[in-house]
Design a protein around this motif. Structure first.
Motif, short mmCIF file in Angstrom:
data_model
loop_
_atom_site.label_atom_id
_atom_site.label_comp_id
_atom_site.label_asym_id
_atom_site.label_seq_id
_atom_site.Cartn_x
_atom_site.Cartn_y
_atom_site.Cartn_z
N THR A 33 3.46 -2.83 2.13
CA THR A 33 2.81 -3.68 3.12
C THR A 33 2.79 -5.11 2.62
OG1 THR A 33 0.67 -2.99 2.20
CG2 THR A 33 1.41 -1.89 4.22
N SER A 34 2.62 -6.07 3.52
CA SER A 34 2.71 -7.48 3.16
C SER A 34 1.71 -7.87 2.09
CB SER A 34 2.55 -8.36 4.40
OG SER A 34 1.35 -8.05 5.09
N TYR B 216 0.84 -1.17 0.00
CA TYR B 216 0.00 0.00 0.00
C TYR B 216 0.89 1.24 0.00
CZ TYR B 216 -4.08 2.84 1.25
OH TYR B 216 -5.09 3.75 1.24
N ASN C 292 1.23 -6.25 7.38
CA ASN C 292 2.48 -5.89 8.04
C ASN C 292 3.26 -4.88 7.19
OD1 ASN C 292 1.93 -8.91 8.90
ND2 ASN C 292 3.17 -7.98 10.51
N HIS C 293 3.87 -3.93 7.87
CA HIS C 293 4.78 -3.02 7.17
C HIS C 293 6.05 -3.79 6.84
CE1 HIS C 293 2.31 0.51 7.69
NE2 HIS C 293 2.13 0.18 8.97
N GLY D 252 -2.91 -3.83 2.48
CA GLY D 252 -2.58 -3.59 3.88
C GLY D 252 -1.92 -4.81 4.50
N THR E 55 10.20 -7.88 7.54
CA THR E 55 8.80 -7.79 7.93
C THR E 55 8.71 -7.30 9.35
OG1 THR E 55 8.17 -9.60 6.46
CG2 THR E 55 6.63 -9.03 8.22
N VAL F 297 1.19 -3.48 11.83
CA VAL F 297 0.32 -3.60 10.67
C VAL F 297 -0.36 -2.27 10.39
CG1 VAL F 297 -0.08 -6.06 11.02
CG2 VAL F 297 -1.63 -4.40 12.05
N GLY G 232 4.04 4.02 7.83
CA GLY G 232 4.45 2.98 8.75
C GLY G 232 5.88 3.18 9.20
N THR H 278 -1.79 0.46 6.81
CA THR H 278 -1.84 0.71 5.38
C THR H 278 -0.82 1.77 5.00
OG1 THR H 278 -3.71 2.21 5.79
CG2 THR H 278 -4.24 -0.01 4.99
#
Length: 295
Positions: A163-164, A142, A170-171, A168, A192, A196, A201, A198
């Motif tokens: 993000t994972s 994101y 995990n950053h 959205g 990772t 978490v 982060g 969007t």
């Protein structure tokens, strides 16, 4: 257990204030400092009048200097947003030199924040930039942003924050590889974070560098706006939260090497410009023998 903190910075000094000759205060946020083939230094970065307005950041600041510590001279903006190219803003330029050309990677946004554009402009003099005719290099989310490019072995590696899942999660610090700086492979994950979300982060402004066989990842803001954490690994493609080896009071930190030593920068909203501090890495590797990846 976290590693002992071994990477540290000295005192920061301001080297450039974008609002010095303006009627109002301006800021520099994510930025890059690079030297041209004539030895002159160039600074490029997100810029805007205070207060912060990230989705209206539509031009890149440009300043030049003969010496890294200045004085720096303000130049006309290096690049302006191009809505016809699909850009909604322009963020976080990063410049590398290869084959007699300068490559500027940056985040161009877009209407769909789950498929944000990472764009490329090139130059022969660092004053005049032309976008890649065929459009963005790739899209990710994101708000994929803050590209940084390093040479690892016989390939280029672009690190960036995302993000994972593009919608959205995990950053993360994602990465892709290339042999020509224009065609980039699939997305992989170098780090990772347990947090978490969007948009904004704590894996922003990733910077990866190899020193004495170790690979170091700098990311922030952690835990506050003016804060960068440093992680160490023997693998440039795998960093873990337990391997923290430093914390530096810096936002949007970039590393610079002047052929003598390492420096680290600081900037951001409300910070009054760009700052520079000497950066110290450990002189010797510890007993955990790291396997260096060939450069």
């Amino acid at each position: 257990m976290a590693m002992r903190e071994v990477v540290c910075a000295g005192a920061f000094v301001r080297i450039y204030d974008p609002g010095a000759d303006e009627p109002e205060a301006w800021y520099i946020n994510d930025h890059t400092i690079v030297r041209d083939t004539d030895g002159r230094w160039h600074l490029f970065g997100i810029t805007h009048q205070e207060p912060p307005d990230p989705f209206n950041e539509i031009e890149f600041a440009h300043a030049t200097a003969d010496e890294l510590l200045g004085p720096w001279t303000k130049q006309p903006p290096a690049l302006r947003v191009d809505p016809d190219y699909g850009e909604t803003h322009i963020w976080a330029p990063f410049v590398v030199t290869a084959d007699g050309r300068y490559y500027m990677f940056y985040a161009g946004g877009g209407e769909d924040r789950t498929a944000a554009a990472i764009n490329l402009a090139t130059s022969t003099d660092m004053f005049h930039w032309e976008r890649r005719c065929s459009g963005p290099l790739f899209r990710d989310g994101y708000d994929a942003r803050d590209p940084m490019v390093a040479r690892v072995g016989d390939q280029w590696v672009m690190y960036y924050c995302a993000t994972s899942d593009p919608a959205g999660g995990n950053h993360v610090v994602a990465y892709r590889t290339s042999t020509d700086l224009e065609h980039w492979g699939d997305r992989h994950i170098a780090y990772t974070d347990p947090t978490v979300g969007t948009e904004a982060g704590n894996t922003e402004s990733p910077f990866v560098v190899q020193v004495d066989g170790w690979w170091y990842l700098f990311i922030g803001p952690r835990p506050d706006y003016v804060g960068t954490d440093v992680f160490r690994s023997d693998n440039p493609f795998c960093f873990r939260i337990g391997n923290k080896v430093g914390h530096i009071a810096s936002h949007a930190a970039e590393l610079v090497h002047d052929d003598i030593r390492w420096w680290i920068t600081a900037a951001g909203w409300g910070q009054g410009g760009v700052y520079l501090a000497p950066l110290t890495f450990p002189h010797h590797r510890d007993s955990a023998a790291a396997k260096a990846v060939p450069r």
